[in-house]
Design an enzyme around this catalytic site. Sequence first.
Site, short mmCIF file in Angstrom:
data_model
loop_
_atom_site.label_atom_id
_atom_site.label_comp_id
_atom_site.label_asym_id
_atom_site.label_seq_id
_atom_site.Cartn_x
_atom_site.Cartn_y
_atom_site.Cartn_z
N ARG A 16 0.81 -1.22 0.00
CA ARG A 16 0.00 0.00 0.00
C ARG A 16 0.85 1.28 0.00
NH1 ARG A 16 -3.53 -2.39 4.88
NH2 ARG A 16 -1.62 -3.61 5.07
N LYS A 23 8.91 -1.17 3.43
CA LYS A 23 8.11 -0.18 4.16
C LYS A 23 8.81 0.36 5.40
CE LYS A 23 4.29 -1.69 6.21
NZ LYS A 23 2.85 -2.04 6.26
N ARG A 335 28.97 22.44 5.62
CA ARG A 335 28.92 21.04 5.13
C ARG A 335 29.72 20.13 6.07
NH1 ARG A 335 31.08 21.70 -0.58
NH2 ARG A 335 31.03 19.42 -0.47
N ASN A 388 40.40 24.21 -3.70
CA ASN A 388 40.90 23.00 -3.03
C ASN A 388 41.00 21.80 -3.95
OD1 ASN A 388 38.08 23.06 -3.22
ND2 ASN A 388 37.84 21.57 -1.58
C1 UD1 Z 1 -1.57 -6.74 11.25
C2 UD1 Z 1 -2.48 -7.65 12.07
C3 UD1 Z 1 -3.73 -6.86 12.44
C4 UD1 Z 1 -3.34 -5.61 13.20
C5 UD1 Z 1 -2.33 -4.77 12.41
C6 UD1 Z 1 -1.77 -3.68 13.28
C7 UD1 Z 1 -2.17 -9.96 11.34
C8 UD1 Z 1 -2.72 -11.07 10.54
N1 UD1 Z 1 -2.84 -8.81 11.31
O1 UD1 Z 1 -2.27 -6.41 10.06
O2 UD1 Z 1 -4.57 -7.65 13.25
O3 UD1 Z 1 -4.49 -4.82 13.46
O4 UD1 Z 1 -1.21 -5.59 12.00
O5 UD1 Z 1 -0.94 -2.79 12.56
O6 UD1 Z 1 -1.18 -10.16 12.01
N2 UD1 Z 1 5.16 -8.89 7.99
C9 UD1 Z 1 6.21 -9.76 7.80
N3 UD1 Z 1 6.02 -10.85 7.00
C10 UD1 Z 1 4.84 -11.13 6.40
C11 UD1 Z 1 3.77 -10.22 6.61
C12 UD1 Z 1 3.95 -9.12 7.42
O7 UD1 Z 1 7.31 -9.56 8.32
O8 UD1 Z 1 4.75 -12.14 5.71
C13 UD1 Z 1 5.38 -7.69 8.83
C14 UD1 Z 1 5.23 -6.41 8.06
O9 UD1 Z 1 6.49 -5.99 7.56
C15 UD1 Z 1 4.67 -5.45 9.09
C16 UD1 Z 1 3.97 -6.35 10.08
O10 UD1 Z 1 4.42 -7.67 9.84
O11 UD1 Z 1 5.70 -4.75 9.76
C17 UD1 Z 1 2.45 -6.28 9.90
O12 UD1 Z 1 2.13 -6.67 8.57
P1 UD1 Z 1 1.00 -5.96 7.74
O13 UD1 Z 1 0.90 -6.64 6.44
O14 UD1 Z 1 1.17 -4.51 7.76
O15 UD1 Z 1 -0.27 -6.39 8.61
P2 UD1 Z 1 -1.63 -5.64 8.78
O16 UD1 Z 1 -2.52 -5.95 7.62
O17 UD1 Z 1 -1.40 -4.22 9.10
CA CA Z 2 0.36 -2.88 9.18
#
Ligand code: UD1
Ligand code: CA
Length: 473
Positions: A16, A23, A335, A388
């Site tokens: 997103r 990210k 600088r 320089n």
């Molecule tokens: C997740 C939670 C959601 C919560 C939200 C809070 C789950 C299934 N959902 O959703 O309940 O409200 O966070 O912000 O856990 N990441 C990995 N590997 C992956 C997927 C994600 O390392 O395969 C990391 C991402 O880099 C990120 C974090 O996990 O830092 C959360 O992932 P993201 O995809 O943003 O989850 P949300 O949809 O926000």
């Molecule tokens: Ca998230």
Amino acid sequence: MKKTQAVILAAGLGKRMKSSLPKVIHTVLGKPLIRFVVDSVLQAGVEKVTVVVGHGGEKVREALEGYPVVFAVQEEQLGTGHAVASALDTLHLSSPETIVLCGDAPLISPVTLRKMVRRHRKEKAVVTLLTAYLEDPSGYGRVVRSPSGEVAKIVEEKDASPEEREVNEVNSGTYVFDTAYLMEGVKTLSRDNAQGEYYLTDLVYRAFSEEKRVVALVSDDPDEILGVNSRQDLAQVAGIVALRKAEELMEKGVTLEDPYGTYVAPDVKVGPDTVIEPGVVIKGKTRIGKGVFIGAGCYIEDSRIGDGATLRPYSVVTESVVGRGVRVGPFAHLRPGTELKEGVHIGNFVEVKNSRVGEGSKANHLTYIGDATVGKKVNVGAGTITCNYDGLKKHRTVIGDGAFIGSNTELVAPVSVGKGALVGAGTTVTEDVPPFSLALSRVRQKNIKSWVREKMPDLLRKSGLLKDDEGRK
Ligand code: UD1
Ligand code: CA
């Protein structure tokens, strides 16, 4: 918090964000998101931190250079549960509890983390999660409670029923798990959901259905749980961070003429009675002393500014050390590698780089000082340039104490001007000038009498100094 370990999930693509960068390295006031989270976890005092990286992992490692963390690699991003599973090798059963956090939620406070661990221990929970009530819960997993008010499960927005979507208690993505429960649990998750991912949140439902203790701590500061999924979220978080910092500084006796239009990064320190005008940006590990004045539009990064210094508007200072009572700008550029000793004046349109300028020296107008060592009480005239760079290499210029460099001088490095020497205006210095000497490289001036009247009378007519017909043959 000794014996507590932490896992920070930072492997996600961040679709997103519409970015080619991972990210968690997007920055808020110049600081990558992931560093906010790591700093907070370290401040909470955990024993060990694992960061799970995947997409763009190299860049995430770079952003955390020098931090006491270990990395685990999640080759394919198959969900938050899978991310924790990828870190199993780095987790130890000797730590009874494991904090799991999202690398994209930078505002989590160390105080909250400690509070969660205390509650978790006290209640002998298998999982303690941080939740918050949001006016607009969209994008977050919803917290579904049983009729008796216990947390029963987390439902992701994409899997939620219309009624579940109405719930405005959300999952922050920060949890304390019983380590054994977590390590066993993540091995057995399924992908049977709208996104086809292994959801870490499914462990909450499992614990509930096994009648294990699940505790929810409701955050009293909903900002704390904000997760950055889009550029809009990033801007929102930046605004919050800037304002929080402004509050902190004002609390400590700093004047911010416009707290809403000043960006001071979280790790910056500012002494009392310093005044900051609107539109100032201060980043990195900058330290600013007491009673400093920072004019509108200044940009300062990774620098130290001494007590009582004045930075007039629109000056740019990076990786420099500015001494006490120094005056800089307006429109000056310091600088990397600049060191200005006490009482130095650097005026408008002056650029200094990789140079030390001694106490009380002045370069007030239109000058370039690069790769130079300038002594004390030196006067550098307008338009002076240290040449320089010879096209291949940089060379140094050394100017002794009390030297006077006339305007429009070129100092062709490597070259030195001895102490107390005088360089005449317009000189090109190509040889060392001995102390107390005068250096001149100008052609002696000659005045040719009546030349203009005879050779260019039109010039005088144009300015009315000759009548139209006067002097015509
Ligand atoms: C997740 C939670 C959601 C919560 C939200 C809070 C789950 C299934 N959902 O959703 O309940 O409200 O966070 O912000 O856990 N990441 C990995 N590997 C992956 C997927 C994600 O390392 O395969 C990391 C991402 O880099 C990120 C974090 O996990 O830092 C959360 O992932 P993201 O995809 O943003 O989850 P949300 O949809 O926000
Ligand atoms: Ca998230």
